[in-house]
Enzyme design. Structure first.
Site, PDB file in Angstrom:
ATOM      1  CB  SER A   1      -8.196   3.405   2.696  1.00  0.00           C
ATOM      2  OG  SER A   1      -7.353   2.830   3.674  1.00  0.00           O
TER       3      SER A   1
ATOM      4  CE  LYS B   1      -3.970   1.895   2.582  1.00  0.00           C
ATOM      5  NZ  LYS B   1      -4.834   1.700   3.776  1.00  0.00           N
TER       6      LYS B   1
ATOM      7  CB  SER C   1      -8.402   0.376   5.482  1.00  0.00           C
ATOM      8  OG  SER C   1      -9.189   1.531   5.359  1.00  0.00           O
TER       9      SER C   1
HETATM   10  N1  GLN Z   1     -13.358   3.657   6.379  1.00  0.00           N
HETATM   11  C1  GLN Z   1     -12.694   4.106   7.572  1.00  0.00           C
HETATM   12  C2  GLN Z   1     -12.330   5.563   7.452  1.00  0.00           C
HETATM   13  O1  GLN Z   1     -12.585   6.115   6.440  1.00  0.00           O
HETATM   14  C3  GLN Z   1     -11.491   3.233   7.854  1.00  0.00           C
HETATM   15  C4  GLN Z   1     -10.284   3.594   7.062  1.00  0.00           C
HETATM   16  C5  GLN Z   1      -9.084   2.759   7.396  1.00  0.00           C
HETATM   17  O2  GLN Z   1      -9.197   1.703   8.010  1.00  0.00           O
HETATM   18  N2  GLN Z   1      -7.925   3.258   7.016  1.00  0.00           N
HETATM   19  O3  GLN Z   1     -11.782   6.138   8.346  1.00  0.00           O
END
Ligand code: GLN
Length: 485
Positions: free
Chosen positions: A153, A78, A177
């Protein structure tokens, strides 16, 4: 079978037997990338030359009898994890040209094990999102259905693995994410316990929640990556000094004596019928494998979205203060004064969602509001942790959906951030409590979209989760299904 279709376990076996070289495997993945990347947009940066050099080196190491446990395995990372000499953008215009001088500890560990880093994946800007649509460098596509989100994400990481462009990936999980894109793309993803894996070199989003973890095509592959990346790191004061059990060798244990809890609050209104059916089927599989099933309650689940969306933005507003045009990345060159330079840099460098989080977080932390918002959220966070502690007194593993619905169409909900925040309701609590969680492929909807099963366990119970996931995977036997690209 083409080399890029192999799992990590299969590829390692072939390379060990001398039937496949790391260079052949890496070339095969690069060819696959050439064939499908235009359709799926999994990568921000592809490091062809670097990958081939690493592969040549891996082949030399193997010949010399010094093969590491991931020798010659092409993986993606990532774009939130620092890679020495390789651009690391965090999906943001702010860091469009940032080249880190060092590797994140987890990247260094992969490299020492002989892995080949093939590229950096698309993601929501600074990991804030659930669809990867806020990436400044292209939006990944769900490989199972055109026009559908890959999740986020770590969307690009999940897609790179599901679309067979590489054999595994590392993502980060602050509120789901890793698990959520793994679920929406039909692969395995694990968020380890807070402190299990080093975050040195992981760009901070919300420091009390962030964890690094693997995304793979099988549970066994996931255990292999966990074996490599887990453990204490003196460069990360939140990593825990505690022995790492051998994850891979504990997979084959049966489920006799295991109690699986079904948290009532995760099966309420808004849960898609097909998702429910798939979770019910998985519960049956675990029962057949010898697990006992009990009903449990996590009564504060309904508060997790509100709590998370105060705590995570608060921490983000502090962590992202460093992007001021002076120390890192993008700087607006047109401003006349220093203050104007800060303003313009941050206005132009950050996207809409990141700005929204900084505003919410700064507000929640400001004097006069701190007690009402941040402090209150922190108190309720403790109640959420207590719910899990009580649940794990009567069961070893919790089973539930990962998301209330399968993947949705791109562009849907982009104007309604609250609707997207609500879709995180089943994954946020694990981060708030610091416990490990996984997504394992559970089945497919009538439309051909994959649906994951979430397994959560007590702190440092990754072994139990992996064993349960492995048994589920064997029982469901879905691995022959590949997206038609
Ligand atoms: N969807 C969550 C957010 O937008 C989690 C994102 C993540 O785990 N990086 O904060």
């Amino acid at each position: 079978m083409k080399p890029y279709e192999l799992t990590i376990t299969q590829a390692l076996a072939k390379m060990k037997q001398g039937d496949l070289s790391a260079v052949e495997l890496t070339e095969s993945c690069l060819e696959r990338i050439d064939a499908v990347e235009k359709e799926v947009t999994a990568f921000i940066t592809i490091d062809r030359d670097g990958a081939l050099l690493q592969a040549e080196n891996a082949d030399r190491q193997r010949k010399a009898g010094r093969a590491g446990t991931l020798c010659g395995v092409p993986l993606s990372v990532k774009d939130l994890l620092c890679t020495a000499g390789l651009r690391t953008t965090c999906g943001s215009k702010m860091l469009a040209n940032f080249i880190p001088p060092y590797d994140a500890t987890v990247v260094e560990k992969l490299k020492s094990a002989g892995a080949v880093i093939i590229g950096k994946t698309t993601m929501d800007e600074f990991a804030m999102g659930s669809t990867s649509e806020s990436c400044a460098f292209g939006v990944p596509e769900n490989p199972w259905k055109k026009g559908y989100v890959a999740g986020g994400s770590s969307g690009g990481s999940a897609v790179s693995v599901a679309a067979l462009e590489c054999l595994g990936s590392l993502g980060s999980d602050t509120g789901g994410s890793i698990r959520q894109p793994a679920s929406l793309c039909g692969i395995v993803g694990m968020k380890p316990t807070y402190g299990r894996v080093s975050r040195y070199g992981l760009t901070a989003f919300a420091s009390s929640l962030d964890q690094v973890g693997p995304l793979c095509r099988t549970v066994e592959d996931c255990a292999r990556l966990m074996d490599v990346i887990s453990g204490y790191d003196q460069m990360d004061s939140t990593s825990v000094q505690r022995d790492v059990p051998p994850y891979l060798s504990s997979l084959a244990d049966g489920l006799e004596g295991l109690t699986v809890g079904v948290p009532r609050e995760y099966f309420t209104e808004g849960l898609d019928g097909e998702v429910k059916r798939i979770i019910d089927d998985s519960i049956e599989v675990l029962k057949k494998k010898g697990a006992a099933i009990v009903d449990v309650s996590l009564p504060h689940t309904q508060y997790c979205v509100a709590v998370y969306y105060l705590i995570a933005p608060s921490e983000a507003s502090s962590n992202l203060a460093r992007y001021d045009g002076v120390l890192y990345g993008y700087r607006d060159m047109e401003a006349d004064t220093l203050v104007d330079m800060y303003k313009q840099t941050r206005s132009k460098g950050f996207g809409a969602e990141v700005k929204r989080r900084i505003l919410i977080g700064t507000y929640a932390l400001s004097s006069g509001y701190y007690d009402a918002y941040y402090k209150k959220a922190s108190q309720v966070r403790t109640l959420i942790l207590d719910d899990f502690k009580k649940a794990f007194e009567v069961c070893d593993v919790l089973i539930s959906p990962v998301t209330p619905t399968p993947a949705w169409k791109k562009g849907e909900n982009t104007e309604d951030p609250l609707a997207i925040y609500m879709s995180d309701i089943l994954t946020l609590s694990a981060n708030l409590a610091g416990i490990p969680g996984m997504s394992v492929p559970g089945g497919f909807t009538a439309d051909g979209l994959p649906v994951g099963v979430q397994l959560q366990g007590g702190h440092f119970q990754e072994e139990t989760l992996l064993k349960t996931a492995f048994n589920l995977e064997q029982g469901l036997a879905l691995e022959h299904r590949k997206p038609a690209l």
